[in-house]
Design a protein around this motif. Structure first.
Motif, short mmCIF file in Angstrom:
data_model
loop_
_atom_site.label_atom_id
_atom_site.label_comp_id
_atom_site.label_asym_id
_atom_site.label_seq_id
_atom_site.Cartn_x
_atom_site.Cartn_y
_atom_site.Cartn_z
N THR A 98 -24.10 -28.92 -1.54
CA THR A 98 -22.83 -29.64 -1.44
C THR A 98 -21.62 -28.73 -1.66
O THR A 98 -20.59 -28.91 -1.01
N ALA A 99 -21.75 -27.75 -2.57
CA ALA A 99 -20.62 -26.86 -2.84
C ALA A 99 -20.30 -25.98 -1.64
O ALA A 99 -19.13 -25.70 -1.35
N VAL A 126 -25.76 -21.42 -3.52
CA VAL A 126 -24.65 -21.57 -2.57
C VAL A 126 -24.75 -20.53 -1.45
O VAL A 126 -24.64 -20.85 -0.26
N VAL A 143 -26.37 -28.69 -5.89
CA VAL A 143 -25.00 -28.18 -5.88
C VAL A 143 -24.85 -27.10 -4.81
O VAL A 143 -23.81 -27.02 -4.14
N SER A 149 -20.55 -32.61 -5.78
CA SER A 149 -20.60 -31.30 -6.43
C SER A 149 -20.21 -31.39 -7.89
O SER A 149 -20.87 -30.81 -8.77
N SER A 156 -23.72 -36.82 -0.26
CA SER A 156 -22.42 -36.33 0.21
C SER A 156 -22.06 -36.74 1.64
O SER A 156 -20.88 -36.87 1.96
N GLY A 160 -28.91 -33.83 -1.83
CA GLY A 160 -27.49 -33.48 -1.85
C GLY A 160 -26.77 -34.01 -0.63
O GLY A 160 -25.68 -34.58 -0.72
N THR A 165 -18.53 -34.36 -0.58
CA THR A 165 -18.98 -33.12 -1.24
C THR A 165 -18.26 -32.87 -2.56
O THR A 165 -18.85 -32.28 -3.46
N THR A 166 -17.01 -33.32 -2.68
CA THR A 166 -16.27 -33.08 -3.91
C THR A 166 -16.90 -33.82 -5.09
O THR A 166 -17.23 -33.22 -6.12
#
Length: 267
Positions: A42-43, A93, A39, A239, A223, A219, A235-236
């Protein structure tokens, strides 16, 4: 009489258990950690690119959220799952954003970032051991130990982003192959621990470090667009998928077992 009462209270306080502020190392721990590091990759891309915030704004906003989460974490006297894992996701992140800023905005190479964060991580371990004489995560019961712990986590995430991108993109190995290479390395560490009695603390930290670039690679695999070597989920979706997994595992952990751990007994 007053002195006797004071001694009695002091004795009770001295015998009071002291809780570890981080979770036990279980299969659930590794599963949710892998989800969290994925996450993080990707976030960061979602906020930066999809929402159009840009790296500087995204970095400031997420650093603010991380600071708030860590302040909440430091007020706890024992491990609280949702607070701890919220901090892990946010530091994942931010670690990604630190590397992205160094590479995309300041022009550092992935090789330089990988070497630099490796040195920073080694220096953190050295300072931690110099002050505390241990690197065990089973005795995180003081503010100073927790500072070293979270600083170590930050550097592992920043390093993992750089190392994952270096292997997958910089060296052209590809996301799937890079992820599998790191998975094989973690498998070797696990085998060394169970079969050849590799030191438990060393095995833990090695596995912890390498799960980050593995998660970053997987990830990106989910994505990134198909023409860039990914599966094209974006990515949406990626995530949300992994965030949902994190929430599900936390709920499962909360309902099925208690990961609270006594760090030591004072006195």
């Amino acid at each position: 009489m007053k002195n006797s009462q004071a001694d009695s209270v002091s004795g009770l306080q001295a015998d009071a258990p002291v809780h570890n502020r981080v979770p036990k190392v279980t299969v659930d721990f590794w599963l949710i950690k892998l989800l969290a590091v994925t996450v993080g990759e990707t976030a960061a891309d979602f906020l930066n690119v999809n929402l159009g915030l840009g790296l500087p704004a995204t970095s400031v906003i997420m650093s603010g959220f991380l600071l708030a989460a860590l302040l909440l974490q430091f007020t706890q006297s024992k491990y609280v799952p949702w607070i701890y894992w919220l901090a892990v996701v946010l530091i994942s992140v931010v670690g990604t954003l630190i590397t992205d800023n160094l590479v995309d905005n300041l022009g550092f190479s992935l090789q330089a970032c990988t070497i630099g964060f490796s040195i920073a991580l080694a220096a953190t371990f050295a300072a931690w051991f110099a002050f505390e004489k241990t690197l065990s995560i089973h005795t995180i019961y003081t503010a100073r130990r927790e500072v070293f712990y979270w600083l170590t986590i930050l550097f592992t995430f920043a390093l993992g982003t750089a190392a994952g991108d270096l292997l997958a993109e910089g060296l052209g190995l590809g996301y799937l192959q890079a992820g599998l290479a790191y998975l094989a390395l973690i498998g070797a560490i696990t085998a060394a621990y169970y079969l050849f009695k590799l030191n438990g603390i060393l095995a833990f930290w090695l596995a912890y470090i390498f799960t980050r670039p593995m998660g970053a690679s997987f990830g990106d695999l989910f994505s990134q667009p198909v023409d860039a070597g990914g599966l094209g989920f974006g990515t949406t979706i990626t995530s949300l998928l992994f965030l949902g997994g994190i929430v599900a595992v936390i709920i499962y952990m909360q309902l099925t077992h208690d990961d609270d751990e006594l760090a030591k007994t004072a006195g």
